[in-house]
Enzyme design. Sequence first.
Site, PDB file in Angstrom:
ATOM      1  N   CYS A  66      47.740  34.699  29.451  1.00 37.49           N
ATOM      2  CA  CYS A  66      46.947  35.681  30.191  1.00 37.49           C
ATOM      3  C   CYS A  66      45.571  35.790  29.539  1.00 37.49           C
ATOM      4  O   CYS A  66      45.465  35.990  28.324  1.00 37.49           O
ATOM      5  CB  CYS A  66      47.662  37.027  30.172  1.00 37.49           C
ATOM      6  N   CYS A  69      45.126  39.524  27.924  1.00 39.68           N
ATOM      7  CA  CYS A  69      45.823  39.991  26.720  1.00 39.68           C
ATOM      8  C   CYS A  69      46.399  38.892  25.837  1.00 39.68           C
ATOM      9  O   CYS A  69      46.816  39.165  24.715  1.00 39.68           O
ATOM     10  CB  CYS A  69      46.937  40.957  27.104  1.00 39.68           C
ATOM     11  N   CYS A 116      50.830  40.276  35.000  1.00 33.61           N
ATOM     12  CA  CYS A 116      51.188  40.184  33.588  1.00 33.61           C
ATOM     13  C   CYS A 116      51.971  41.441  33.200  1.00 33.61           C
ATOM     14  O   CYS A 116      51.514  42.563  33.434  1.00 33.61           O
ATOM     15  CB  CYS A 116      49.929  40.055  32.732  1.00 33.61           C
ATOM     16  N   CYS A 119      49.836  43.519  30.258  1.00 39.80           N
ATOM     17  CA  CYS A 119      48.584  44.258  30.509  1.00 39.80           C
ATOM     18  C   CYS A 119      48.346  44.592  31.977  1.00 39.80           C
ATOM     19  O   CYS A 119      47.332  45.183  32.311  1.00 39.80           O
ATOM     20  CB  CYS A 119      47.398  43.473  29.962  1.00 39.80           C
ATOM     21  N   CYS A 140      51.520  30.361  42.340  1.00 43.82           N
ATOM     22  CA  CYS A 140      50.146  30.019  42.718  1.00 43.82           C
ATOM     23  C   CYS A 140      49.240  30.988  41.944  1.00 43.82           C
ATOM     24  O   CYS A 140      49.163  32.169  42.272  1.00 43.82           O
ATOM     25  CB  CYS A 140      50.026  30.201  44.226  1.00 43.82           C
TER      26      CYS A 140
END
Length: 152
Positions: A66, A69, A116, A119, A140
């Site tokens: 991510c 984070c 995510c 976060c 995707c």
Amino acid sequence: MTTKKFRMEDVGLSKLKVEKNPKDVKQTEWKSVLPNEVYRVARESGTETPHTGGFNDHFEKGRYVCLCCGSELFNSDAKFWAGCGWPAFSESVGQDANIVRIVDRSHGMHRTEVRCKTCDAHLGHVFNDGPKETTGERYCINSVCMAFEKKD
């Protein structure tokens, strides 16, 4: 125009001056450490233009995290060419260990959004039209929501 391929040093949380739980970071703080396009897509649930993401045609060995984070999301072994305009993965790390699935009925569609877990960044969507020989799923994912760490 292709967007930048972000690296580990670009992870937004690492740019904050204080250590924080990612879910406690205010939107103004995210906006101060993320590029505008990343903020728009990851924090405002936007979508990058198809075929412009830096990781769409990227097939090096490594892991994707991510960009907000740094939580591990996908391994390159699960990446495949879907031709949809965004990076596609057949599975996430640890069977959605760092991903939350949310029913998305926006824009008159019925989809499953993926965010995510650490976060709450919007990452993209998951569909049931992936490779049958693996999971049958296609994550995707917006390139601007991820950083890449190359495997040696």
